[in-house]
Design a protein around this motif. Structure first.
Motif, PDB file in Angstrom:
ATOM      1  N   UNK A 182       0.831  -1.210   0.000  1.00 52.83           N
ATOM      2  CA  UNK A 182       0.000   0.000   0.000  1.00 52.83           C
ATOM      3  C   UNK A 182       0.865   1.261   0.000  1.00 52.83           C
ATOM      4  N   UNK A 183       1.929   1.225   0.812  1.00 48.56           N
ATOM      5  CA  UNK A 183       2.824   2.386   0.877  1.00 48.56           C
ATOM      6  C   UNK A 183       3.555   2.593  -0.443  1.00 48.56           C
ATOM      7  N   UNK A 184       4.005   1.480  -1.046  1.00 47.46           N
ATOM      8  CA  UNK A 184       4.685   1.586  -2.331  1.00 47.46           C
ATOM      9  C   UNK A 184       3.747   2.120  -3.405  1.00 47.46           C
ATOM     10  N   UNK A 185       2.504   1.617  -3.410  1.00 43.33           N
ATOM     11  CA  UNK A 185       1.516   2.096  -4.373  1.00 43.33           C
ATOM     12  C   UNK A 185       1.207   3.570  -4.139  1.00 43.33           C
ATOM     13  N   UNK A 186       1.099   3.934  -2.868  1.00 46.21           N
ATOM     14  CA  UNK A 186       0.816   5.332  -2.525  1.00 46.21           C
ATOM     15  C   UNK A 186       1.987   6.235  -2.921  1.00 46.21           C
ATOM     16  N   UNK A 187       3.214   5.726  -2.698  1.00 44.91           N
ATOM     17  CA  UNK A 187       4.400   6.493  -3.086  1.00 44.91           C
ATOM     18  C   UNK A 187       4.449   6.686  -4.600  1.00 44.91           C
ATOM     19  N   UNK A 188       4.173   5.605  -5.339  1.00 42.81           N
ATOM     20  CA  UNK A 188       4.149   5.688  -6.802  1.00 42.81           C
ATOM     21  C   UNK A 188       3.104   6.693  -7.270  1.00 42.81           C
ATOM     22  N   UNK A 189       1.931   6.631  -6.642  1.00 45.51           N
ATOM     23  CA  UNK A 189       0.863   7.573  -6.981  1.00 45.51           C
ATOM     24  C   UNK A 189       1.272   9.004  -6.669  1.00 45.51           C
ATOM     25  N   UNK A 190       1.902   9.178  -5.508  1.00 46.79           N
ATOM     26  CA  UNK A 190       2.344  10.527  -5.112  1.00 46.79           C
ATOM     27  C   UNK A 190       3.410  11.069  -6.071  1.00 46.79           C
ATOM     28  N   UNK A 191       4.351  10.183  -6.468  1.00 50.91           N
ATOM     29  CA  UNK A 191       5.395  10.602  -7.400  1.00 50.91           C
ATOM     30  C   UNK A 191       4.788  11.013  -8.739  1.00 50.91           C
ATOM     31  N   UNK A 192       3.781  10.243  -9.180  1.00 57.26           N
ATOM     32  CA  UNK A 192       3.100  10.584 -10.429  1.00 57.26           C
ATOM     33  C   UNK A 192       2.388  11.922 -10.306  1.00 57.26           C
ATOM     34  N   UNK A 193       1.745  12.122  -9.158  1.00 58.15           N
ATOM     35  CA  UNK A 193       1.061  13.393  -8.925  1.00 58.15           C
ATOM     36  C   UNK A 193       2.072  14.543  -8.858  1.00 58.15           C
ATOM     37  N   UNK A 194       3.205  14.285  -8.217  1.00 59.06           N
ATOM     38  CA  UNK A 194       4.247  15.319  -8.115  1.00 59.06           C
ATOM     39  C   UNK A 194       4.757  15.694  -9.507  1.00 59.06           C
ATOM     40  N   UNK A 198       4.434  19.195 -11.130  1.00 53.09           N
ATOM     41  CA  UNK A 198       5.610  19.919 -11.588  1.00 53.09           C
ATOM     42  C   UNK A 198       5.429  20.398 -13.030  1.00 53.09           C
ATOM     43  N   UNK A 199       4.893  19.531 -13.873  1.00 52.13           N
ATOM     44  CA  UNK A 199       4.610  19.930 -15.257  1.00 52.13           C
ATOM     45  C   UNK A 199       3.585  21.061 -15.293  1.00 52.13           C
ATOM     46  N   UNK A 200       2.568  20.901 -14.416  1.00 53.71           N
ATOM     47  CA  UNK A 200       1.533  21.932 -14.359  1.00 53.71           C
ATOM     48  C   UNK A 200       2.125  23.258 -13.893  1.00 53.71           C
ATOM     49  N   UNK A 201       3.065  23.172 -12.939  1.00 54.87           N
ATOM     50  CA  UNK A 201       3.712  24.396 -12.451  1.00 54.87           C
ATOM     51  C   UNK A 201       4.518  25.073 -13.558  1.00 54.87           C
ATOM     52  N   UNK A 202       5.211  24.277 -14.359  1.00 55.31           N
ATOM     53  CA  UNK A 202       5.976  24.842 -15.478  1.00 55.31           C
ATOM     54  C   UNK A 202       5.029  25.513 -16.472  1.00 55.31           C
ATOM     55  N   UNK A 203       3.941  24.827 -16.791  1.00 51.37           N
ATOM     56  CA  UNK A 203       2.952  25.388 -17.711  1.00 51.37           C
ATOM     57  C   UNK A 203       2.319  26.648 -17.133  1.00 51.37           C
ATOM     58  N   UNK A 204       2.038  26.587 -15.819  1.00 50.17           N
ATOM     59  CA  UNK A 204       1.435  27.763 -15.172  1.00 50.17           C
ATOM     60  C   UNK A 204       2.389  28.956 -15.207  1.00 50.17           C
ATOM     61  N   UNK A 205       3.685  28.682 -14.977  1.00 52.65           N
ATOM     62  CA  UNK A 205       4.675  29.766 -15.009  1.00 52.65           C
ATOM     63  C   UNK A 205       4.750  30.395 -16.396  1.00 52.65           C
ATOM     64  N   UNK A 206       4.794  29.525 -17.414  1.00 54.14           N
ATOM     65  CA  UNK A 206       4.851  30.015 -18.793  1.00 54.14           C
ATOM     66  C   UNK A 206       3.597  30.803 -19.145  1.00 54.14           C
ATOM     67  N   UNK A 207       2.447  30.271 -18.736  1.00 53.11           N
ATOM     68  CA  UNK A 207       1.176  30.945 -19.026  1.00 53.11           C
ATOM     69  C   UNK A 207       1.111  32.283 -18.301  1.00 53.11           C
TER      70      UNK A 207
END
Length: 242
Positions: A182-194, A198-207
């Motif tokens: 469960x922790x590994x799955x949660x970590x994987x999910x969190x990393x994907x969300x991060x 991060x991509x969203x933050x880059x796009x937001x900065x550019x926008x």
């Protein structure tokens, strides 16, 4: 799994073998007890277990083997937790007469309990190796039979306890493995969300930068349109006055 199980059982058996030789577990020996202000001959045997375990099994064994029901007796200065009595009871394997059977249980160590058994043929006729040799020998056989049964019972109880411990360890292991998954799955999910954030933050900065440029243009256009509006109002006012 079998390896863990065998280790637990081996630990239990080694625990029995590691008892001091002087204890002589499950061997019946001659001894004495203080009863009615006198020393009485008694047969004693030490077993692996607690005093309560020995007391309970001794009573159950006598009931199942000889239909003898022991009762606690708090007289003679002996507490009810120690002295067990069966008065005027038939024990054909010991004597053709009714006997008073006495027994007590003590705990000389935390994991060792001792049973003492003595009897009388009535009144003050206590059984002894010299006065009643055949009856005393028969009683010894009875106590030795109990000791053999107690040894098997102790081993079975230890196996049951070991099996219980194995199941508990297995259950705990399954729980830990599930938690890890469960922790590994949660970590994987969190990393994907991060990564997504991060991509969203880059796009937001550019926008935001693009919108900042547009904001400057918008301000310029706003000022121009306000100026035009003001001029048209002025012309309208001039036309209305004519």
């Amino acid at each position: 799994m079998k390896k863990i199980y065998m280790l637990l059982l081996l630990g239990g058996f080694l625990g029995l073998l590691s008892k001091p030789a002087a204890a002589q577990l499950y061997d019946v020996r001659d001894g004495t007890v203080s009863f009615e202000r006198k020393e009485r001959e008694a047969l004693k045997v030490q077993v692996d277990g607690t005093a309560q375990w020995l007391r309970d099994y001794w009573q159950a064994w006598l009931k199942d083997t000889y239909s003898i029901r022991l009762k606690g007796d708090g007289t003679f200065g002996v507490g009810k937790k120690d002295l067990l009595v069966a008065k005027q009871t038939p024990v054909s394997s010991v004597s053709g007469k009714l006997i008073d059977l006495y027994s007590s249980v003590v705990a000389p160590a935390d994991t060792v309990a001792e049973l003492a058994v003595w009897a009388t043929l009535g009144g003050n006729s206590f059984m002894s190796a010299t006065q009643t040799p055949s009856e005393y020998a028969a009683m010894r056989t009875m106590v030795q039979s109990f000791a053999a049964a107690a040894r098997i019972k102790a081993y079975r109880d230890q196996i049951t306890e070991a099996e219980k411990q194995v199941k508990e360890v297995e259950k705990e292991r399954e729980k830990l493995e599930k938690n890890i998954q469960n922790l590994q799955a949660n970590t994987t999910s969190n990393l994907a969300r991060i990564e997504t954030l991060q991509k969203q933050n880059v796009e937001n900065t550019l926008k935001a930068r693009q919108d900042s440029v547009k904001l400057i243009t918008n301000a310029q256009q706003l000022e121009l349109r306000k100026l035009r509006l003001e001029r048209r109002r002025d012309r309208l006012t001039t036309l209305e006055r004519k």
